[in-house]
Design a protein around this motif. Sequence first.
Motif, PDB file in Angstrom:
ATOM      1  N   SER A  93       0.791  -1.194   0.002  1.00 46.68           N
ATOM      2  CA  SER A  93      -0.025   0.107   0.141  1.00 46.68           C
ATOM      3  C   SER A  93       0.761   1.241  -0.019  1.00 46.68           C
ATOM      4  CB  SER A  93      -0.917  -0.042   1.144  1.00 46.68           C
ATOM      5  OG  SER A  93      -1.741   1.180   0.940  1.00 46.68           O
ATOM      6  N   GLU A 135       3.682   1.616  -1.654  1.00 46.45           N
ATOM      7  CA  GLU A 135       4.346   1.887  -2.684  1.00 46.45           C
ATOM      8  C   GLU A 135       3.795   2.842  -3.587  1.00 46.45           C
ATOM      9  OE1 GLU A 135       4.038  -1.824  -4.885  1.00 46.45           O
ATOM     10  OE2 GLU A 135       5.188  -2.985  -3.427  1.00 46.45           O
ATOM     11  N   GLN A 136       4.729   3.473  -4.373  1.00 47.00           N
ATOM     12  CA  GLN A 136       4.004   4.286  -5.552  1.00 47.00           C
ATOM     13  C   GLN A 136       4.089   3.242  -6.874  1.00 47.00           C
ATOM     14  OE1 GLN A 136       6.346   8.077  -5.784  1.00 47.00           O
ATOM     15  NE2 GLN A 136       4.515   9.104  -5.180  1.00 47.00           N
ATOM     16  N   ASN A 137       2.499   3.264  -7.288  1.00 45.02           N
ATOM     17  CA  ASN A 137       2.429   2.328  -8.418  1.00 45.02           C
ATOM     18  C   ASN A 137       2.075   2.968  -9.631  1.00 45.02           C
ATOM     19  OD1 ASN A 137       3.171  -0.665  -8.212  1.00 45.02           O
ATOM     20  ND2 ASN A 137       1.855  -0.436  -6.316  1.00 45.02           N
ATOM     21  N   LYS A 168      -6.434   2.882  -9.021  1.00 43.83           N
ATOM     22  CA  LYS A 168      -5.392   2.347  -8.487  1.00 43.83           C
ATOM     23  C   LYS A 168      -5.376   0.613  -9.220  1.00 43.83           C
ATOM     24  CE  LYS A 168      -5.375   5.563  -4.693  1.00 43.83           C
ATOM     25  NZ  LYS A 168      -5.911   5.718  -3.206  1.00 43.83           N
ATOM     26  N   MET A 186      -3.522  -1.489  -9.317  1.00 48.40           N
ATOM     27  CA  MET A 186      -2.612  -2.421  -8.374  1.00 48.40           C
ATOM     28  C   MET A 186      -3.374  -3.376  -7.416  1.00 48.40           C
ATOM     29  SD  MET A 186      -2.052  -1.776  -5.084  1.00 48.40           S
ATOM     30  CE  MET A 186      -2.591  -0.580  -3.988  1.00 48.40           C
ATOM     31  N   LEU A 187      -4.758  -2.644  -7.082  1.00 48.83           N
ATOM     32  CA  LEU A 187      -5.415  -3.147  -6.085  1.00 48.83           C
ATOM     33  C   LEU A 187      -6.095  -4.680  -6.864  1.00 48.83           C
ATOM     34  CD1 LEU A 187      -7.801  -3.474  -3.958  1.00 48.83           C
ATOM     35  CD2 LEU A 187      -9.250  -2.024  -5.230  1.00 48.83           C
ATOM     36  N   ASN A 200       0.404  12.057  -9.925  1.00 42.21           N
ATOM     37  CA  ASN A 200      -0.924  12.059  -9.618  1.00 42.21           C
ATOM     38  C   ASN A 200      -1.065  11.512  -8.090  1.00 42.21           C
ATOM     39  OD1 ASN A 200      -1.033   8.988  -9.070  1.00 42.21           O
ATOM     40  ND2 ASN A 200      -0.821   8.783 -11.441  1.00 42.21           N
ATOM     41  N   ASP A 201      -2.405  11.488  -7.688  1.00 46.06           N
ATOM     42  CA  ASP A 201      -2.856  11.454  -6.507  1.00 46.06           C
ATOM     43  C   ASP A 201      -3.292   9.924  -6.148  1.00 46.06           C
ATOM     44  OD1 ASP A 201      -4.873  12.391  -7.981  1.00 46.06           O
ATOM     45  OD2 ASP A 201      -5.056  13.981  -6.835  1.00 46.06           O
ATOM     46  N   TYR A 202      -3.008   9.138  -7.143  1.00 43.51           N
ATOM     47  CA  TYR A 202      -3.413   7.649  -6.853  1.00 43.51           C
ATOM     48  C   TYR A 202      -2.444   6.511  -7.236  1.00 43.51           C
ATOM     49  CZ  TYR A 202      -4.600   9.184 -11.703  1.00 43.51           C
ATOM     50  OH  TYR A 202      -4.638   9.811 -13.057  1.00 43.51           O
ATOM     51  N   SER A 203      -1.255   7.063  -6.751  1.00 44.05           N
ATOM     52  CA  SER A 203      -0.165   6.186  -6.965  1.00 44.05           C
ATOM     53  C   SER A 203       0.007   5.267  -5.863  1.00 44.05           C
ATOM     54  CB  SER A 203       1.310   6.840  -7.149  1.00 44.05           C
ATOM     55  OG  SER A 203       1.412   7.890  -8.060  1.00 44.05           O
ATOM     56  N   GLU A 204      -0.325   5.761  -4.628  1.00 42.20           N
ATOM     57  CA  GLU A 204      -0.175   4.704  -3.400  1.00 42.20           C
ATOM     58  C   GLU A 204      -1.506   4.172  -3.199  1.00 42.20           C
ATOM     59  OE1 GLU A 204      -0.026   8.107  -3.181  1.00 42.20           O
ATOM     60  OE2 GLU A 204       2.500   8.620  -3.011  1.00 42.20           O
ATOM     61  N   GLY A 205      -1.510   3.246  -2.249  1.00 42.86           N
ATOM     62  CA  GLY A 205      -2.792   2.617  -1.939  1.00 42.86           C
ATOM     63  C   GLY A 205      -3.585   3.024  -0.998  1.00 42.86           C
ATOM     64  N   ALA A 206      -3.788   2.682   0.079  1.00 41.41           N
ATOM     65  CA  ALA A 206      -4.846   3.452   0.979  1.00 41.41           C
ATOM     66  C   ALA A 206      -4.275   3.773   2.501  1.00 41.41           C
ATOM     67  CB  ALA A 206      -6.046   2.300   1.167  1.00 41.41           C
ATOM     68  N   LEU A 224      -7.041   0.532   5.522  1.00 39.61           N
ATOM     69  CA  LEU A 224      -6.607  -1.028   5.536  1.00 39.61           C
ATOM     70  C   LEU A 224      -6.887  -1.729   6.854  1.00 39.61           C
ATOM     71  CD1 LEU A 224      -3.053  -0.450   3.802  1.00 39.61           C
ATOM     72  CD2 LEU A 224      -5.302  -1.540   2.693  1.00 39.61           C
ATOM     73  N   LEU A 274     -10.759  -2.601   7.056  1.00 41.54           N
ATOM     74  CA  LEU A 274     -10.931  -3.680   5.820  1.00 41.54           C
ATOM     75  C   LEU A 274     -10.726  -5.107   6.680  1.00 41.54           C
ATOM     76  CD1 LEU A 274      -9.978  -2.347   2.523  1.00 41.54           C
ATOM     77  CD2 LEU A 274     -12.352  -3.192   3.141  1.00 41.54           C
ATOM     78  N   THR A 304     -11.072   7.566  -4.129  1.00 41.92           N
ATOM     79  CA  THR A 304      -9.978   7.045  -4.904  1.00 41.92           C
ATOM     80  C   THR A 304      -8.691   8.024  -4.720  1.00 41.92           C
ATOM     81  OG1 THR A 304     -11.419   6.250  -6.570  1.00 41.92           O
ATOM     82  CG2 THR A 304      -8.988   6.195  -6.931  1.00 41.92           C
ATOM     83  N   GLY A 359      -7.032   8.745  -0.495  1.00 46.29           N
ATOM     84  CA  GLY A 359      -6.853   7.835   0.658  1.00 46.29           C
ATOM     85  C   GLY A 359      -7.622   6.537   0.614  1.00 46.29           C
ATOM     86  N   ALA A 360      -8.645   6.292  -0.286  1.00 50.22           N
ATOM     87  CA  ALA A 360      -9.435   5.153  -0.454  1.00 50.22           C
ATOM     88  C   ALA A 360      -8.682   4.172  -1.603  1.00 50.22           C
ATOM     89  CB  ALA A 360     -10.843   5.286  -0.649  1.00 50.22           C
ATOM     90  N   LEU A 361      -8.799   2.773  -1.369  1.00 55.96           N
ATOM     91  CA  LEU A 361      -8.206   2.136  -2.288  1.00 55.96           C
ATOM     92  C   LEU A 361      -9.008   2.289  -3.812  1.00 55.96           C
ATOM     93  CD1 LEU A 361      -7.888  -1.413  -0.455  1.00 55.96           C
ATOM     94  CD2 LEU A 361      -6.383  -0.301  -1.682  1.00 55.96           C
ATOM     95  N   LEU A 362     -10.334   2.609  -3.707  1.00 54.81           N
ATOM     96  CA  LEU A 362     -11.276   2.921  -4.555  1.00 54.81           C
ATOM     97  C   LEU A 362     -12.460   3.270  -4.242  1.00 54.81           C
ATOM     98  CD1 LEU A 362     -12.769  -0.272  -6.615  1.00 54.81           C
ATOM     99  CD2 LEU A 362     -12.350  -0.191  -4.013  1.00 54.81           C
ATOM    100  N   TRP A 402      -2.349  12.483  -0.108  1.00 52.38           N
ATOM    101  CA  TRP A 402      -2.702  12.251   1.306  1.00 52.38           C
ATOM    102  C   TRP A 402      -1.424  11.634   1.681  1.00 52.38           C
ATOM    103  CZ3 TRP A 402      -2.336   7.370   2.842  1.00 52.38           C
ATOM    104  CH2 TRP A 402      -2.348   6.260   1.682  1.00 52.38           C
TER     105      TRP A 402
END
Lengths: 340, 340, 340, 340
Positions: C24, C26-28, C235, C237-238, D6-12, D17, D20, D201, D204-207, D323
């Motif tokens: 999570s 990582e920058q993907n 994302k 990668m999810l 961008n602002d969607y490189s990282e996970g959550a 997490l 979840l 997305t 801070g969220a995964l999606l 974030w």
Amino acid sequence: MYSFKNDYSEGAHAKILEALSKVSGEQNAAYGMDSHSLNAANLIRKKMGRGDADIHFLEGGTQTNLIAISAFLRPWEAAVSAEIGHINGHETGAVEATGHKILTVKADEGLLTPLLIKPILDSYTSEHTVKPKLVYISDSTEVGTVYTKALLSQLSAFCRENGLYLYLDGARLGSALTAQGNDLTLRDLAQLCDAFSIGGTKNGALLGEALVICNHALKDDFRYILKQRGAMLAKGMLLGVQFETLFEKNLYYELAEHANNMAELMRIAIRNSGFEFLSNSPTNQIFPILPDDFVDKLRQNFDFEIWEKTDPLHTAIRLVTSWATPEQEVERFIHYFYEL
Amino acid sequence: MYSFKNDYSEGAHAKILEALSKVSGEQNAAYGMDSHSLNAANLIRKKMGRGDADIHFLEGGTQTNLIAISAFLRPWEAAVSAEIGHINGHETGAVEATGHKILTVKADEGLLTPLLIKPILDSYTSEHTVKPKLVYISDSTEVGTVYTKALLSQLSAFCRENGLYLYLDGARLGSALTAQGNDLTLRDLAQLCDAFSIGGTKNGALLGEALVICNHALKDDFRYILKQRGAMLAKGMLLGVQFETLFEKNLYYELAEHANNMAELMRIAIRNSGFEFLSNSPTNQIFPILPDDFVDKLRQNFDFEIWEKTDPLHTAIRLVTSWATPEQEVERFIHYFYEL
Amino acid sequence: MYSFKNDYSEGAHAKILEALSKVSGEQNAAYGMDSHSLNAANLIRKKMGRGDADIHFLEGGTQTNLIAISAFLRPWEAAVSAEIGHINGHETGAVEATGHKILTVKADEGLLTPLLIKPILDSYTSEHTVKPKLVYISDSTEVGTVYTKALLSQLSAFCRENGLYLYLDGARLGSALTAQGNDLTLRDLAQLCDAFSIGGTKNGALLGEALVICNHALKDDFRYILKQRGAMLAKGMLLGVQFETLFEKNLYYELAEHANNMAELMRIAIRNSGFEFLSNSPTNQIFPILPDDFVDKLRQNFDFEIWEKTDPLHTAIRLVTSWATPEQEVERFIHYFYEL
Amino acid sequence: MYSFKNDYSEGAHAKILEALSKVSGEQNAAYGMDSHSLNAANLIRKKMGRGDADIHFLEGGTQTNLIAISAFLRPWEAAVSAEIGHINGHETGAVEATGHKILTVKADEGLLTPLLIKPILDSYTSEHTVKPKLVYISDSTEVGTVYTKALLSQLSAFCRENGLYLYLDGARLGSALTAQGNDLTLRDLAQLCDAFSIGGTKNGALLGEALVICNHALKDDFRYILKQRGAMLAKGMLLGVQFETLFEKNLYYELAEHANNMAELMRIAIRNSGFEFLSNSPTNQIFPILPDDFVDKLRQNFDFEIWEKTDPLHTAIRLVTSWATPEQEVERFIHYFYEL
């Protein structure tokens, strides 16, 4: 070879061609706003006894069905149709191409009833399935049968109780309304249906269907979708003049009656010769079941459609008469049966 | 009041009406498979010098555009058009209604060039945008201008290099091909375009556009989409007979030439009176820029379309002549200018 | 109350959650071009023995079906499905919403065969009907049954002979491939199908289906339609990480096997108690036919779906186990049967 | 290399997490009817002060836009958008793929105003063009700018007077609502918009995007279209849990504020170094205009998007913080500017 293949082999009735020639030199307003289209709509409204109905003239039956249904439904709503309904089997997925599913039921003689539709309403109840919203029927049906006033009234009441639109495809409405045993009138349709079409193509016009919208909630912005789907003719008067001619007096009914009468002569002869029919059609399409060898012989002299094999030795054929069918061709055809 | 509002106010040329009357009694094959449609297609193929082109007859221009474009493109592919292109501004989103985006460029005089299209190809390069795949042009254009052979050849070469289809909307093709300064022929179009239409509605027919598909890859199954979109007339001969009449000899060109000649008379008079035009149109649509008070006076005697305000005191109007425009009405109109 | 209602009640397997947490920070790369998605695709390709297949990760089953089918078909082409096929009955007309008709056949145990499809090909032969072009099957089917290698091979050969695409909906593919009696492998599917999906949602993932495209002709531009239909996750990668985890070793199969084993325990107990089943399901969905009063009693202790009334006194219910079903709940359930 | 792409490189965010993981073992109701989704919707409703709003959780931004717009509009109705609007330029024709045209206006800083929209209403007035019916705006916009309460109020009033829906794309709403100078709140949006989305997305969220429907007339049957377009997740709790976490306390705002703060540090440094920006963005996307050689140098150390050439020697780049952006990376970046 004379053809009983369909009711759109010939052009248009002489009076229609005359009317077209007469107005051809006029400068008319475009896109269906011409005086002939307006007048034709008024003539039809008068015959229906509903001055408030919206009437649009379109080019063909598939076009009318796909435009009406896609204008009336929201994306997830579906049409309910008999399995043999024209929209289901003979329009190349035109309704689905606008995004709507068709839910089908096997219907005896092609006629829908509340009893047939009820199970669909009972099982399509969540957002995981489409939402049944419009009932599609045709009169006469695809096998030539007709709705009675009693049945259409039941169906209409059922639709209203269940929030369904009732849409009637009248591609062969003339033949239905002038059939033996029919007790429906345009006036009834205008009360019982949310919308219906009055077919010109199969009843003496070069082309043209009148779409009648009775339900006020379905009227708004309809001309937008006519244009968007490519149904708004620049020379809209072409349609207006034809419907003007058909409904000025009673030409529409006279032409349909002739077709029915011609079919009736054939029906009697075929029945007298001892053959059965696939459906109880009192209209201009009849479906005799004949021995295969006789069908072969017949084909050498007449053109018609093979409908389906009914058993290994017999075939149902479709015979269609029209406003233009000459009585002597019918007699020539009958001759073959009495020669058997 | 005489109208210069458009080229579809009148019905059809007398020869077309005669031809229709003559064949109306025939029994013809349905759905465009009749001998008249087949013959009309052959006549056009001969004039194009391409026996291998597919030709379909449709009812109207919007219908032809939406069907051709949606048949040719995959879901994510887009059409490129001039901003004033008919598909972009005057067809109620018909192309989008089939799921395809239109990418537009401002085009001087409505004419597309490789230079105008190139930046679109350069910026639409990933799956986050649509994929430009078809170039839509019209000849004559929406402002009456025409393509030269040189320009169309450049455009065609550019499209082929870049994997783009070139589709030409010929709703007013007759007027284009007979315009002063035009050096294009049907033969050229059949070599340079992947598909194009030949408009009948605006050139003497009651209705009807011939869609010519030259690119072999675009031909398959086309009749399916004609039916699906409601464009396959039961009495297809209605279209066939009209195009037969237009292309048997040279009626198509003669009618268009008449419209152009009438416009030319008006153009000369207007120019002689010292007015400018919005575009360099050599065809049957002209767009003079006139003082507002003069426009008002003119409107009391003639019907025409107000196009746009060009400055606080002037307005561009659109004057359209047709195959049916009588010379005396043109003279009466001209009279007003010389009276100024 | 414990639920046997479906296989998507629980979240994700612990290993998947761990993997997500691990990456999570990582920058993907976005939109499915991240290393996890690429790696996951490679892992699956390796298991299939087809390095040339295209693999895309999507969010859900309906989404995967509608995108695949609308990408593969031209506007007038149709899908053939069993009447109980998921696309026909449980996706709210998603395929029709993209413009395509679904042609259905009643299929014993939900399994399609060449014999069932042949009559459709025989009757859909002209441009007045849609053109059957894609065969939709699911494995396991909507009633839990599975295809054998022999049947799928026949179907595949039949499709290729008739120019049809074979598309397999693998929303529950894990359960099918690990079922008793199954002799199919991913390797076989990759040879026999034009495209198929590998469901993650119902087999331990939070969400996600892998769409495998084997037929080269169907690959082009697929990412465009993913984006256009809203299926391309920022994302990505999810999805990649989850499939990476499932296919790195054999987690995908292990989870499915557990679900199957739990169902097997129930199946044996129910059968031993003298009850029949609606279908011969060797997978994680079973459909026992039970006396109504027993169903009522059972409902007070467990949650499950009522499938259909089979006669006035009996009801078929659907019991679904999952990768997460604890054996003690199964035992508790079985207890009820042995108590009868 | 660190990426400001961008602002969607990282996970959550870790709390998401954790949440979840915590609920993963639960058995939850499917398709968004789980307690977490219901609770998340209530939390949002409370923050908006509108208990009557409908809230649906979807997977992504393009999906949310295409579903909302196609659910709200009838077939011939169109959306109005800034030329740089996300639906127009970056969603692969997703809206058009549902059948709707997008009408665009050049909008300074990406912000729509009544003055910009009025000319569209004035020129789209007949059935020959689409009918403008929905105004699409985004906050923050595609160039990072934000709406003030005054401007949004004007726009809202204008829309209501003209029968237009106002739809706000909130893919980056968090960043907008916490930006310097912003005076809008969720409460305002719920009063001023007919519908709007709250993006997870990019914050801070995964999606996940929450779609809020305030206009009662737009609510009916919305879950049908979610399912039909493939947006209804079987494990809907995946979305519910994330929004629950984001809105339980103020995580949603805290995360956005961090992103804005990081951008602010960069903005100050860049401005102090004497450079200009393409837009007045107070949010997490900034667009400095830099000398080309400096851009080249920067690219060797950081990843970011090239936006556009502004003159032969300068290029605007896009820098996006999130974030998750660590302050030390921002400092490292700033270092380059002060080294100049």
